[in-house]
Design a protein around this motif. Structure first.
Motif, PDB file in Angstrom:
ATOM      1  N   ARG A 244       0.851  -1.283  -0.038  1.00  0.00           N
ATOM      2  CA  ARG A 244       0.036   0.042   0.065  1.00  0.00           C
ATOM      3  C   ARG A 244       1.089   1.319  -0.135  1.00  0.00           C
ATOM      4  O   ARG A 244       0.611   2.166  -0.669  1.00  0.00           O
ATOM      5  CB  ARG A 244      -0.967  -0.017   1.321  1.00  0.00           C
ATOM      6  N   ARG A 245       1.911   1.294   0.719  1.00  0.00           N
ATOM      7  CA  ARG A 245       2.851   2.387   0.808  1.00  0.00           C
ATOM      8  C   ARG A 245       3.539   2.542  -0.774  1.00  0.00           C
ATOM      9  O   ARG A 245       3.556   3.585  -0.968  1.00  0.00           O
ATOM     10  CB  ARG A 245       3.956   2.128   1.724  1.00  0.00           C
ATOM     11  N   LYS A 246       4.031   1.601  -1.297  1.00  0.00           N
ATOM     12  CA  LYS A 246       4.363   1.527  -2.593  1.00  0.00           C
ATOM     13  C   LYS A 246       3.349   2.322  -3.486  1.00  0.00           C
ATOM     14  O   LYS A 246       3.618   3.000  -4.377  1.00  0.00           O
ATOM     15  CB  LYS A 246       4.816   0.048  -3.120  1.00  0.00           C
ATOM     16  N   LEU A 247       2.078   1.966  -3.460  1.00  0.00           N
ATOM     17  CA  LEU A 247       1.181   2.369  -4.369  1.00  0.00           C
ATOM     18  C   LEU A 247       0.879   3.774  -4.028  1.00  0.00           C
ATOM     19  O   LEU A 247       0.392   4.733  -4.825  1.00  0.00           O
ATOM     20  CB  LEU A 247      -0.301   1.614  -4.200  1.00  0.00           C
ATOM     21  N   ASP A 248       0.910   4.322  -2.606  1.00  0.00           N
ATOM     22  CA  ASP A 248       0.864   5.789  -2.285  1.00  0.00           C
ATOM     23  C   ASP A 248       1.714   6.589  -3.005  1.00  0.00           C
ATOM     24  O   ASP A 248       1.552   7.733  -3.201  1.00  0.00           O
ATOM     25  CB  ASP A 248       0.775   5.592  -0.727  1.00  0.00           C
ATOM     26  N   ARG A 249       3.144   6.139  -2.991  1.00  0.00           N
ATOM     27  CA  ARG A 249       3.960   6.886  -3.562  1.00  0.00           C
ATOM     28  C   ARG A 249       3.921   6.820  -5.288  1.00  0.00           C
ATOM     29  O   ARG A 249       4.220   7.837  -5.655  1.00  0.00           O
ATOM     30  CB  ARG A 249       5.426   6.420  -3.238  1.00  0.00           C
ATOM     31  N   GLU A 250       3.670   5.804  -5.602  1.00  0.00           N
ATOM     32  CA  GLU A 250       3.627   5.621  -7.084  1.00  0.00           C
ATOM     33  C   GLU A 250       2.462   5.852  -8.041  1.00  0.00           C
ATOM     34  O   GLU A 250       2.393   6.379  -9.236  1.00  0.00           O
ATOM     35  CB  GLU A 250       4.326   4.305  -7.639  1.00  0.00           C
ATOM     36  N   GLN A 251       1.370   5.387  -7.342  1.00  0.00           N
ATOM     37  CA  GLN A 251      -0.103   5.473  -7.887  1.00  0.00           C
ATOM     38  C   GLN A 251      -1.045   5.908  -7.094  1.00  0.00           C
ATOM     39  O   GLN A 251      -1.941   5.268  -6.718  1.00  0.00           O
ATOM     40  CB  GLN A 251      -0.381   4.170  -8.559  1.00  0.00           C
ATOM     41  N   PRO A 252      -0.800   6.992  -6.683  1.00  0.00           N
ATOM     42  CA  PRO A 252      -1.768   7.613  -5.445  1.00  0.00           C
ATOM     43  C   PRO A 252      -3.255   7.689  -5.772  1.00  0.00           C
ATOM     44  O   PRO A 252      -3.955   7.807  -5.110  1.00  0.00           O
ATOM     45  CB  PRO A 252      -1.069   8.694  -5.166  1.00  0.00           C
ATOM     46  N   ASP A 253      -3.479   7.794  -7.141  1.00  0.00           N
ATOM     47  CA  ASP A 253      -4.947   7.982  -7.392  1.00  0.00           C
ATOM     48  C   ASP A 253      -5.824   6.740  -7.308  1.00  0.00           C
ATOM     49  O   ASP A 253      -6.885   6.823  -7.396  1.00  0.00           O
ATOM     50  CB  ASP A 253      -5.023   8.454  -9.174  1.00  0.00           C
ATOM     51  N   TYR A 254      -5.178   5.544  -6.717  1.00  0.00           N
ATOM     52  CA  TYR A 254      -6.181   4.614  -6.794  1.00  0.00           C
ATOM     53  C   TYR A 254      -7.024   4.663  -5.465  1.00  0.00           C
ATOM     54  O   TYR A 254      -8.065   3.919  -5.700  1.00  0.00           O
ATOM     55  CB  TYR A 254      -5.400   3.107  -6.364  1.00  0.00           C
ATOM     56  N   VAL A 255      -6.779   5.646  -4.416  1.00  0.00           N
ATOM     57  CA  VAL A 255      -7.670   5.765  -3.505  1.00  0.00           C
ATOM     58  C   VAL A 255      -8.952   6.806  -3.752  1.00  0.00           C
ATOM     59  O   VAL A 255      -9.669   6.854  -2.963  1.00  0.00           O
ATOM     60  CB  VAL A 255      -7.091   6.052  -2.206  1.00  0.00           C
ATOM     61  N   THR A 256      -8.770   7.273  -5.129  1.00  0.00           N
ATOM     62  CA  THR A 256      -9.782   8.408  -5.405  1.00  0.00           C
ATOM     63  C   THR A 256     -11.307   7.815  -5.775  1.00  0.00           C
ATOM     64  O   THR A 256     -11.303   6.600  -5.950  1.00  0.00           O
ATOM     65  CB  THR A 256      -9.244   9.227  -6.635  1.00  0.00           C
TER      66      THR A 256
END
Length: 256
Positions: A244-256
């Motif tokens: 999840r931290r990796k995605l927060d850095r690299e693809q943060p739009d997944y939580v939108t």
């Protein structure tokens, strides 16, 4: 880069909110894409929503997994029919396997199904998954097998019953001539099983392709080693937080 805060082990008794489930499931879609386990816009990852009744999140039909966001996930009923307004279609026929497992298996809060090259190749082998490596050995006694009956369709209710019976209380299933399926009490657990089941299948194909004789550990070693791996409702929580931290850095739009 500063170190992130230390991981916190989740409380399995705490019920996640719908938004938390959405973000976890959207993260799983992105990670399945990142690790090369997609089949264009086909296959599904689904998660049960908290609360009464049969309500599940599933992907809009036609989006690539790398395009999925928390808000784009669609709420469907047990038949895969949308329970919300959606501009994108949902594929009820593709939800047949998920629906059966979600409804009948208490340990299946999340269901993941893939059509990967390695998974489908092992699903075509009579020997199934072999204990060729420590990664593979973790799956000893944890992988069910379901024989192929054609394309899963919503008019074949009897296959749903056999599929659920074959899965039992196991977290993983090889669908003969079809692909892989994993379940878990959380998205993190189901992803853990899928990631490492896929790796075990890739290891098997690599070992077989060498043409060298395969070394299978003694049965008692396999059983003892498999028992050394932990299980339970928090399975996979530590790598999940890192991912999840990796995605927060690299693809943060997944939580939108």
């Amino acid at each position: 880069m500063p170190l992130p805060p230390p991981p916190v082990k989740p409380d399995p008794s705490r019920i996640q909110t719908e938004q938390e489930v959405r973000e976890d499931l959207a993260a799983a879609y992105r990670l399945i894409a990142l690790f090369g386990m997609t089949d264009l816009v086909f296959t599904h990852l689904s998660a049960r929503l908290p609360g009464e009744g049969h309500r599940f999140l599933v992907n809009p039909y036609g989006l690539l997994f790398e395009e999925i966001t928390a808000s784009s996930l669609v709420v469907v009923d047990a038949e895969g029919e949308p329970m919300q307004d959606t501009a994108w279609p949902v594929n009820p026929a593709g939800f047949v396997i998920h629906s059966a497992v979600h409804r009948e298996c208490a340990h299946a809060m999340c269901v993941m199904h893939t059509h990967t090259l390695a998974g489908m190749a092992v699903a075509a082998q009579t020997g199934g998954l072999l204990p060729l490596n420590q990664m593979s050995i973790e799956f000893d006694g944890k992988v069910a097998l379901h024989d192929y009956e054609g394309v899963a369709a919503d008019d074949n209710l009897s296959e749903r019953e056999r599929l659920v019976r074959d899965l039992g209380d196991k977290p993983c299933m090889i669908l003969r001539h079809h692909g892989l399926l994993t379940v878990g009490p959380t998205v993190a657990a189901a992803f853990y099983w899928m990631y490492y089941l896929e790796q075990a299948c890739r290891i098997q194909l690599a070992a077989q392709s060498s043409g060298a004789p395969l070394a299978i550990p003694p049965a008692q070693v396999v059983t003892r080693t498999a028992a050394q791996f932990g299980t339970g409702p928090t399975k996979g929580w530590l790598p999940w937080q890192a991912l999840r931290r990796k995605l927060d850095r690299e693809q943060p739009d997944y939580v939108t």
